[in-house]
Design an enzyme around this catalytic site. Structure first.
Site, PDB file in Angstrom:
ATOM      1  N   ASP A 465       0.832  -1.199   0.000  1.00  0.00           N
ATOM      2  CA  ASP A 465       0.000   0.000   0.000  1.00  0.00           C
ATOM      3  C   ASP A 465       0.868   1.251   0.000  1.00  0.00           C
ATOM      4  O   ASP A 465       0.554   2.245  -0.636  1.00  0.00           O
ATOM      5  CB  ASP A 465      -0.921   0.000   1.214  1.00  0.00           C
ATOM      6  CG  ASP A 465      -0.151  -0.138   2.521  1.00  0.00           C
ATOM      7  OD1 ASP A 465       0.875  -0.843   2.542  1.00  0.00           O
ATOM      8  OD2 ASP A 465      -0.564   0.451   3.534  1.00  0.00           O
ATOM      9  N   ARG A 469       5.953   4.055   5.829  1.00  0.00           N
ATOM     10  CA  ARG A 469       5.590   3.979   7.239  1.00  0.00           C
ATOM     11  C   ARG A 469       5.571   2.528   7.724  1.00  0.00           C
ATOM     12  O   ARG A 469       5.937   1.601   6.997  1.00  0.00           O
ATOM     13  CB  ARG A 469       4.244   4.658   7.471  1.00  0.00           C
ATOM     14  CG  ARG A 469       3.059   3.948   6.850  1.00  0.00           C
ATOM     15  CD  ARG A 469       1.809   4.805   6.965  1.00  0.00           C
ATOM     16  NE  ARG A 469       0.631   4.146   6.439  1.00  0.00           N
ATOM     17  CZ  ARG A 469      -0.393   4.798   5.919  1.00  0.00           C
ATOM     18  NH1 ARG A 469      -0.373   6.112   5.832  1.00  0.00           N
ATOM     19  NH2 ARG A 469      -1.456   4.136   5.482  1.00  0.00           N
ATOM     20  N   ASP A 470       5.121   2.331   8.949  1.00  0.00           N
ATOM     21  CA  ASP A 470       5.133   0.990   9.551  1.00  0.00           C
ATOM     22  C   ASP A 470       3.919   0.194   9.086  1.00  0.00           C
ATOM     23  O   ASP A 470       3.061  -0.187   9.866  1.00  0.00           O
ATOM     24  CB  ASP A 470       5.167   1.086  11.079  1.00  0.00           C
ATOM     25  CG  ASP A 470       3.977   1.848  11.649  1.00  0.00           C
ATOM     26  OD1 ASP A 470       3.233   2.465  10.852  1.00  0.00           O
ATOM     27  OD2 ASP A 470       3.793   1.817  12.880  1.00  0.00           O
ATOM     28  N   GLU A 471       3.892  -0.084   7.797  1.00  0.00           N
ATOM     29  CA  GLU A 471       2.775  -0.841   7.221  1.00  0.00           C
ATOM     30  C   GLU A 471       3.318  -1.699   6.085  1.00  0.00           C
ATOM     31  O   GLU A 471       3.618  -2.861   6.270  1.00  0.00           O
ATOM     32  CB  GLU A 471       1.691   0.117   6.735  1.00  0.00           C
ATOM     33  CG  GLU A 471       0.360  -0.551   6.470  1.00  0.00           C
ATOM     34  CD  GLU A 471      -0.776   0.447   6.370  1.00  0.00           C
ATOM     35  OE1 GLU A 471      -1.850   0.031   5.948  1.00  0.00           O
ATOM     36  OE2 GLU A 471      -0.576   1.636   6.717  1.00  0.00           O
ATOM     37  N   ASP A 478      -6.096  -2.195  -2.666  1.00  0.00           N
ATOM     38  CA  ASP A 478      -5.247  -1.354  -3.497  1.00  0.00           C
ATOM     39  C   ASP A 478      -4.863  -2.084  -4.781  1.00  0.00           C
ATOM     40  O   ASP A 478      -4.877  -1.503  -5.881  1.00  0.00           O
ATOM     41  CB  ASP A 478      -3.977  -0.972  -2.734  1.00  0.00           C
ATOM     42  CG  ASP A 478      -4.266  -0.297  -1.398  1.00  0.00           C
ATOM     43  OD1 ASP A 478      -5.029  -0.875  -0.605  1.00  0.00           O
ATOM     44  OD2 ASP A 478      -3.733   0.791  -1.155  1.00  0.00           O
ATOM     45  N   TRP A 533     -11.826  -5.717  -1.054  1.00  0.00           N
ATOM     46  CA  TRP A 533     -10.484  -6.126  -0.665  1.00  0.00           C
ATOM     47  C   TRP A 533     -10.320  -7.624  -0.936  1.00  0.00           C
ATOM     48  O   TRP A 533      -9.471  -8.019  -1.742  1.00  0.00           O
ATOM     49  CB  TRP A 533     -10.237  -5.780   0.809  1.00  0.00           C
ATOM     50  CG  TRP A 533      -9.673  -4.407   0.996  1.00  0.00           C
ATOM     51  CD1 TRP A 533      -8.384  -4.089   1.333  1.00  0.00           C
ATOM     52  CD2 TRP A 533     -10.353  -3.152   0.836  1.00  0.00           C
ATOM     53  NE1 TRP A 533      -8.231  -2.728   1.385  1.00  0.00           N
ATOM     54  CE2 TRP A 533      -9.420  -2.123   1.085  1.00  0.00           C
ATOM     55  CE3 TRP A 533     -11.652  -2.805   0.497  1.00  0.00           C
ATOM     56  CZ2 TRP A 533      -9.746  -0.769   1.011  1.00  0.00           C
ATOM     57  CZ3 TRP A 533     -11.994  -1.450   0.424  1.00  0.00           C
ATOM     58  CH2 TRP A 533     -11.050  -0.456   0.677  1.00  0.00           C
ATOM     59  N   GLU A 741      -1.941   9.051  -0.778  1.00  0.00           N
ATOM     60  CA  GLU A 741      -2.964   8.162  -0.216  1.00  0.00           C
ATOM     61  C   GLU A 741      -4.316   8.854  -0.147  1.00  0.00           C
ATOM     62  O   GLU A 741      -5.343   8.263  -0.464  1.00  0.00           O
ATOM     63  CB  GLU A 741      -2.557   7.712   1.185  1.00  0.00           C
ATOM     64  CG  GLU A 741      -3.611   6.842   1.869  1.00  0.00           C
ATOM     65  CD  GLU A 741      -3.189   6.381   3.250  1.00  0.00           C
ATOM     66  OE1 GLU A 741      -3.790   5.414   3.747  1.00  0.00           O
ATOM     67  OE2 GLU A 741      -2.261   6.974   3.833  1.00  0.00           O
ATOM     68  N   HIS A 762       1.193   6.248  -2.496  1.00  0.00           N
ATOM     69  CA  HIS A 762       0.118   5.286  -2.248  1.00  0.00           C
ATOM     70  C   HIS A 762      -0.630   5.160  -3.569  1.00  0.00           C
ATOM     71  O   HIS A 762      -1.371   6.047  -3.946  1.00  0.00           O
ATOM     72  CB  HIS A 762      -0.808   5.861  -1.170  1.00  0.00           C
ATOM     73  CG  HIS A 762      -1.179   4.921  -0.086  1.00  0.00           C
ATOM     74  ND1 HIS A 762      -0.438   4.794   1.070  1.00  0.00           N
ATOM     75  CD2 HIS A 762      -2.218   4.077   0.060  1.00  0.00           C
ATOM     76  CE1 HIS A 762      -1.012   3.918   1.876  1.00  0.00           C
ATOM     77  NE2 HIS A 762      -2.107   3.464   1.279  1.00  0.00           N
TER      78      HIS A 762
END
Length: 872
Positions: A465, A469-471, A478, A533, A741, A762
């Site tokens: 995605d 960052r922490d993802e 997506d 999703w 994003e 994003h």
């Protein structure tokens, strides 16, 4: 060039691959000709155990004979069953519609180990690691061995739980990065195969490996470290073939030794800490004596998972970017790369003191005072720490991490930053750029640039995605909204073949697909990704088949998709998916929509119907006719339920939001007589917002298609050209170089107080790229004859655009569409590749070509270049 040539031979979407675990590999080739209307009439494939064997009148492996067919993609190898390690040399001879003949150059593919019985290696790792949930130094592993016979070839089969870098006698075995990548570790990992023949010499040799934590035992998303495992583990098998036919096998086992190395910390999210004082010079070379102080590795039990040869291409370094400016804020240098990029930097230092620590911090944007904006990184440090050797020149590049950034803060550097101090290294999975779109509107060109760079930055081993960052998870929603755009921009067949196997491996026992794959979550409810999703598990295989004629992807995923469909049927006895009256998890809705709400059960039921339609089409494509009829009938039932619940009454819910209208129109869920009512409601909503969209991830990807299909092309172009928030061009006007994003980017400015959601890379809103290629340029694939074997060419000019130029490199060759409008005339240049045909729809009136007869602005053409004109 002769009048016909055959070239670009590939196997399993790759050029001369080795180590593929496929029983019947698929073969591809392209034709090239100066002539018009060229198609292949016959082909003959020959295969042999050696390149020289192809010259024989009777090749020793396989001769297809002369086959009357125009098929030049997805042709299955038809020879005898292939054995592990077997190399197959092949070439193709073709005949065309003009009576011409051509013979390709030889190509090859090589089979991997195929099954676990062929693995003699053991899983090994370091004897020491940090306390639970803490980082530990990366360990160096080495094995010295002797070769006393001449070498014919050497193959290294290697993988890890975690990441690895490997050398033979100090030479890297490849340029691949972040190997072996991230899969569903509880079920499957991929291994790589490398030709290391040139690296092996008679006498002493050294096999060296450095291990990194990676996704396996480093931080993953918001989870603590070591979610999947406690430390990296290596599996390596070097096989050396000698002239007498014998093998020397060097396998990872208890005879290897290990020692902590100079990488003190490494983590995908946090970054890397490297202390040159801990380097072990010569550790991976012959003659190294210090290994007497090293300790034996630990041998681990064999994990219960599938070992499979590499699918698609691993992550690689693709481009170098030089900074465009350097500023100094509070005594720290801030380097601007000029592009929001994903990868890492190469640090070149001049005359820095020994023991000096240089710290690099990465960010996408700056605060108003010129410092790094890092709030959006949340828990991810994205930090590199390097301790210097004290040499006149030293070069360092991180090993087991990557960052998403445009700006790099340098702290601890003595003196001015030199021109070569920082170089950006762009990293993404190996995918060739296949699409090109440009026009005379600079903002739209920048939008296309941003879409492509958003894809590069987020297609790092899996479709993440965001990269900063922490993802950094393989979010399904997506991926499904963007996949068609992705397939225009780049060759993503191998990339998605790989990820879709991971999607299936992440499927729940009930048949649910997760919200992201791999499923890195301790929460069992995350096994159900919810509407738009989870549906990626059906939509993505369909798009790959549409764009690459990949029936095998459909057949391989078919049973998994059928289980998913059944899970929706089981959970929706009234045919309303995630019915609000039943409670429970209903998904993410129209994620990040603006001042609008679309009911989750409307979205769920719309996608339920859409997946049934796609399943019916895919079942038909692979010959499952009864299933096709079953899914078609079920589709009609769900469609009727949708109409009853969301399109009935005085104020139908489907008409209360842009996304409700969009899904109704794009998925053809309303009766024909209602389409104008739904489209009018959509346009009215857009106009009431001052010609602005309000749709989020789910609706915006189909918005312009819905408008175009209902005769509202002008509104679609108005949205495309809109520059104020919310719009596709808003971020462009703010200097964006990737897709954001959120429509506004800075969430604090528009009332949503969560700066952690400020991702500036994003790709989901980049799904508008599909419409640019398919509608503006007019290049589309035919679902009934997929892979661009039959091309639909139907541009729809508008929006004040005076000129566009687009091209797409398909499996058959290059499709081009270039048009201009001026003084009431439309001029269109078209190129159709050999072995394909196209239906041409010329906009305007009085369509003309200097030789061809055109009726009602439409005609069928074969390959060649064409110039059309009309009045507009």
């Amino acid at each position: 060039m002769t009048s016909l040539s055959v070239h670009t031979l590939r196997c399993e979407y790759r050029t001369n691959p080795i180590g593929i675990d496929v029983e019947k590999p698929r073969l591809f080739w392209k034709l090239e000709s100066r002539l018009q209307d060229v198609f292949q009439t016959d082909y003959r494939i020959t295969a042999a155990l050696s390149e020289e064997g192809l010259e024989s009148e009777a090749p020793d492996l396989w001769d297809s004979g002369k086959v009357s067919s125009d098929q030049s993609v997805q042709v299955e190898y038809g020879g005898p069953k292939l054995a592990p390690r077997q190399r197959v040399w092949w070439r193709v001879e073709v005949w065309d519609s003009h009576g011409k003949r051509a013979l390709s150059r030889p190509a090859y593919f090589e089979i991997g180990l195929m099954n676990t019985a062929e693995w003699q290696a053991e899983w090994i790792g370091s004897w020491q690691f940090g306390a639970p949930k803490t980082q530990a130094p990366s360990h160096l592993l080495r094995k010295s061995f002797n070769v006393d016979q001449p070498v014919v070839q050497a193959r290294l089969y290697i993988t890890s739980l975690g990441l690895y870098e490997c050398t033979v006698n100090g030479k890297p075995v490849s340029e691949d990065c972040l190997t072996p990548g991230w899969t569903e570790y509880r079920k499957r990992i991929l291994y790589q195969t490398y030709d290391v023949t040139p690296h092996i010499s008679q006498g002493e040799n050294v096999l060296g490996a450095m291990l990194g934590d990676g996704w396996y035992c480093g931080h993953v998303s918001w989870l603590p470290r070591q979610f999947f495992g406690d430390r990296p583990k290596l599996l390596a098998q070097l096989e050396i073939l000698h002239t007498d036919g014998s093998y020397t096998r060097i396998c990872s086992d208890g005879s290897w030794t290990c020692h902590p190395g100079p990488i003190l910390e490494n983590d995908i999210l946090m970054g890397e800490t490297y202390d040159s004082a801990h380097e072990k010079p010569g550790w991976n070379l012959q003659g190294y004596k210090e290994d007497v102080h090293w300790l034996p590795v630990e041998v681990f039990p064999v994990p219960d998972l599938i070992l499979q040869g590499q699918i698609g291409e691993p992550v690689k370094r693709h481009e170098l970017i030089k900074p465009v400016a350097t500023s100094y804020v509070h005594g720290r240098a801030i380097v601007n790369m000029g592009q929001n990029m994903v990868g890492r930097v190469r640090l070149t230092l001049h005359n820095q003191p020994k023991g000096q620590t240089i710290t690099l911090k990465h960010a996408e944007v700056l605060n108003p005072d010129g410092t790094l904006y890092t709030t959006n990184l949340r828990g991810a440090k994205q930090q590199i720490v390097y301790t210097c050797k004290g040499e006149s020149i030293e070069v360092y590049e991180p090993h087991f991490t990557f960052q998403g950034f445009q700006y790099v803060e340098i702290n601890g550097h003595h003196g001015e930053i030199a021109e070569d101090t920082i170089v950006g290294i762009v990293m993404h999975s190996g995918m060739e750029v296949t699409g090109h779109f440009e026009c005379y509107e600079p903002l739209l060109n920048q939008l296309q640039h941003n879409i492509l760079w958003g894809q590069k930055g987020n297609f790092v081993d899996l479709p993440t995605d965001c990269p900063q960052r922490d993802e950094r998870l393989g979010w399904m929603g997506d991926a499904q909204v963007f996949i068609r755009t992705a397939a225009y921009n780049m060759d993503v067949a191998g990339f998605f073949n790989r990820w879709l196997q991971t999607v299936e491996d992440s499927q729940s026992s009930k048949g649910e697909y997760p919200m992201y794959a791999p499923l890195a979550s301790p929460n069992p409810t995350d096994a159900d990704g919810g509407p738009a999703w989870a549906d990626a598990g059906v939509i993505c295989p369909y798009i790959i088949h549409l764009c690459y004629a990949d029936k095998r992807q459909v057949s391989d995923r078919y049973e998994s998709m059928a289980r998913f469909i059944q899970s929706m049927v089981d959970a929706a006895p009234n045919l309303i998916r995630v019915d609000r009256d039943r409670g429970g998890w209903r998904g993410f809705g129209d994620w990040l929509s603006i001042n609008a709400y679309t009911p989750e059960d409307l979205i769920g039921t719309a996608f339920f119907a859409y997946c049934l339609q796609l399943m019916s089409e895919m079942a038909l494509a692979i010959g499952k006719h009864e299933d096709a009829e079953k899914y078609k009938a079920e589709h009609e039932r769900v469609k009727s339920a949708y109409v009853e619940k969301f399109l009935s009454g005085e104020s139908p819910e489907a008409l209360t939001s842009q996304t409700g209208c969009i899904l109704t129109l794009h998925f053809h869920l309303c009766p024909a007589e209602m389409r104008s009512v739904v489209s009018d409601a959509l346009v009215k909503d857009i106009e009431s917002r001052g010609m602005h969209l309000s749709a989020g991830f789910v609706g915006s990807s189909y918005l312009n298609d819905a408008l175009t299909s209902t005769g509202h092309l002008d509104t679609a172009y108005a949205l495309l050209n809109q520059k104020t928030w919310p719009s596709w061009l808003y971020a462009v006007t703010k200097g964006a170089t990737t897709i954001w994003e959120r429509w506004d980017g800075w969430t604090e400015e528009n009332g949503y107080q969560d700066p952690g959601m400020n991702s500036f890379n994003h790709y989901a809103y980049g799904a508008i790229g599909d419409w640019l290629y398919r509608t503006v340029a007019g290049i589309d694939a035919d679902p009934l004859d997929p892979g661009y074997h039959h091309i639909i060419m139907a541009p729809q000019p508008g929006g004040g655009l005076s000129h566009i130029s687009a091209k797409l490199e398909t499996l058959y060759g290059t499709v081009k569409s270039s048009w201009s409008v001026g003084n009431g005339a439309f001029t269109w240049e078209v190129e159709v590749p050999p072995n394909t045909h196209a239906t041409i729809y010329i906009p305007g009136t009085n369509a003309k070509h200097n030789e061809l007869v055109i009726e009602n602005g439409t005609l069928e053409v074969g390959s060649g270049r064409y110039l059309f004109t009309s009045s507009v």
